[in-house]
Design a protein around this motif. Sequence first.
Motif, mmCIF file in Angstrom:
data_model
loop_
_atom_site.group_PDB
_atom_site.id
_atom_site.type_symbol
_atom_site.label_atom_id
_atom_site.label_comp_id
_atom_site.label_asym_id
_atom_site.label_seq_id
_atom_site.Cartn_x
_atom_site.Cartn_y
_atom_site.Cartn_z
ATOM 1 N N ASN A 84 65.654 -12.957 107.834
ATOM 2 C CA ASN A 84 66.679 -14.242 108.241
ATOM 3 C C ASN A 84 66.230 -14.264 109.764
ATOM 4 O O ASN A 84 67.672 -14.979 110.227
ATOM 5 C CB ASN A 84 68.121 -13.452 108.022
ATOM 6 C CG ASN A 84 68.339 -12.785 106.573
ATOM 7 O OD1 ASN A 84 67.767 -14.090 105.593
ATOM 8 N ND2 ASN A 84 68.925 -11.829 106.353
ATOM 9 N N ALA A 88 69.358 -16.496 111.748
ATOM 10 C CA ALA A 88 70.515 -16.227 112.772
ATOM 11 C C ALA A 88 70.855 -16.734 114.233
ATOM 12 O O ALA A 88 69.995 -17.827 114.513
ATOM 13 C CB ALA A 88 68.834 -14.710 113.573
ATOM 14 N N THR A 89 71.810 -16.605 114.526
ATOM 15 C CA THR A 89 73.079 -16.481 115.390
ATOM 16 C C THR A 89 72.498 -16.197 116.072
ATOM 17 O O THR A 89 72.991 -17.242 117.820
ATOM 18 C CB THR A 89 74.629 -17.619 114.671
ATOM 19 O OG1 THR A 89 74.743 -16.156 114.738
ATOM 20 C CG2 THR A 89 74.195 -18.307 114.215
ATOM 21 N N ALA A 90 72.064 -15.182 116.400
ATOM 22 C CA ALA A 90 71.824 -14.015 117.891
ATOM 23 C C ALA A 90 70.976 -13.171 117.083
ATOM 24 O O ALA A 90 71.083 -12.994 115.397
ATOM 25 C CB ALA A 90 73.565 -13.866 118.356
ATOM 26 N N ILE A 91 70.493 -12.170 118.123
ATOM 27 C CA ILE A 91 69.482 -11.295 118.192
ATOM 28 C C ILE A 91 70.211 -10.384 118.928
ATOM 29 O O ILE A 91 70.881 -10.894 120.343
ATOM 30 C CB ILE A 91 68.523 -11.570 118.298
ATOM 31 C CG1 ILE A 91 68.007 -11.887 119.691
ATOM 32 C CG2 ILE A 91 67.564 -12.258 116.988
ATOM 33 C CD1 ILE A 91 66.548 -12.464 120.033
ATOM 34 N N ALA A 92 69.696 -9.129 118.555
ATOM 35 C CA ALA A 92 69.863 -7.594 119.862
ATOM 36 C C ALA A 92 68.232 -7.353 119.486
ATOM 37 O O ALA A 92 67.826 -7.428 118.731
ATOM 38 C CB ALA A 92 70.664 -6.725 119.108
ATOM 39 N N THR A 108 67.459 -6.871 115.718
ATOM 40 C CA THR A 108 68.337 -6.548 115.410
ATOM 41 C C THR A 108 68.744 -8.371 114.983
ATOM 42 O O THR A 108 68.856 -8.827 116.062
ATOM 43 C CB THR A 108 69.265 -6.359 115.923
ATOM 44 O OG1 THR A 108 68.477 -4.840 115.589
ATOM 45 C CG2 THR A 108 70.269 -5.731 114.075
ATOM 46 N N VAL A 109 68.671 -8.390 113.928
ATOM 47 C CA VAL A 109 68.769 -10.579 113.370
ATOM 48 C C VAL A 109 70.298 -10.095 113.470
ATOM 49 O O VAL A 109 71.301 -9.349 112.568
ATOM 50 C CB VAL A 109 68.331 -10.585 112.643
ATOM 51 C CG1 VAL A 109 69.274 -11.972 111.332
ATOM 52 C CG2 VAL A 109 66.937 -11.026 112.450
ATOM 53 N N LEU A 110 71.430 -10.678 113.950
ATOM 54 C CA LEU A 110 73.081 -10.796 113.872
ATOM 55 C C LEU A 110 73.262 -12.847 113.326
ATOM 56 O O LEU A 110 72.637 -13.332 113.739
ATOM 57 C CB LEU A 110 73.631 -10.322 114.831
ATOM 58 C CG LEU A 110 72.998 -9.893 116.072
ATOM 59 C CD1 LEU A 110 73.579 -9.494 117.593
ATOM 60 C CD2 LEU A 110 73.461 -8.269 115.160
ATOM 61 N N GLY A 111 74.241 -12.424 112.694
ATOM 62 C CA GLY A 111 75.013 -13.418 112.346
ATOM 63 C C GLY A 111 74.035 -14.280 111.115
ATOM 64 O O GLY A 111 73.868 -15.472 111.440
ATOM 65 N N SER A 118 71.306 -7.288 108.280
ATOM 66 C CA SER A 118 70.867 -6.774 109.167
ATOM 67 C C SER A 118 69.909 -5.383 109.360
ATOM 68 O O SER A 118 70.157 -4.420 109.578
ATOM 69 C CB SER A 118 71.724 -6.623 110.591
ATOM 70 O OG SER A 118 71.988 -8.213 110.945
ATOM 71 N N PRO A 120 66.631 -3.836 111.881
ATOM 72 C CA PRO A 120 66.191 -4.042 112.858
ATOM 73 C C PRO A 120 64.731 -4.368 112.327
ATOM 74 O O PRO A 120 64.395 -3.362 111.988
ATOM 75 C CB PRO A 120 65.989 -2.536 113.699
ATOM 76 C CG PRO A 120 67.843 -2.534 113.098
ATOM 77 C CD PRO A 120 67.335 -2.340 111.337
#
Length: 154
Positions: A84, A88-92, A108-111, A118, A120
């Motif tokens: 994904n 993703a719209t954001a990552i950590a 980590t894939v976010l959104g 999600s 890691p």
Amino acid sequence: MRSAPGCALLAVLVAAGLSACATGDRISDDERLAIYRAHAGEPVKSFRYFGRFDSWTPLGDEALAIWTRPQEAYLLEFDGSCYNLDFATAIALSDQGGMVYAKFDKVTVLGAGAGAVSIPCIIGEIRPLDTRAIKAAEADRRENGTQPADASDG
């Protein structure tokens, strides 16, 4: 309600033109990854991270480029797939005391959308990027359709 024949033709031409712009100049994930690999330095074990980054670019589910400063970027290749990432719209990004380490830290894939899991993604390898060379290679690819010299080595 009917439209004039000229309007229908104009609508078709506009749609075709927009379609050509959207697909003709787009660099695929595989092409972009080849460009980034061609302009990446030797692997390093870590890089300094101050809890924020300027931007990031997904490169399929195998890798991602992260800009820690406007002219400083790293190619992060994963141990396995990072699902994904393209959505993703954001990552950590995890870190250890301001350092990100290969084989230890994770993205980590976010959104990525409703129902997306999600998981890691472990960073397998970190390579510094020549950001100027990448921008030039991407511009050349868009203008001329050329591949980096070692794109087939991937």
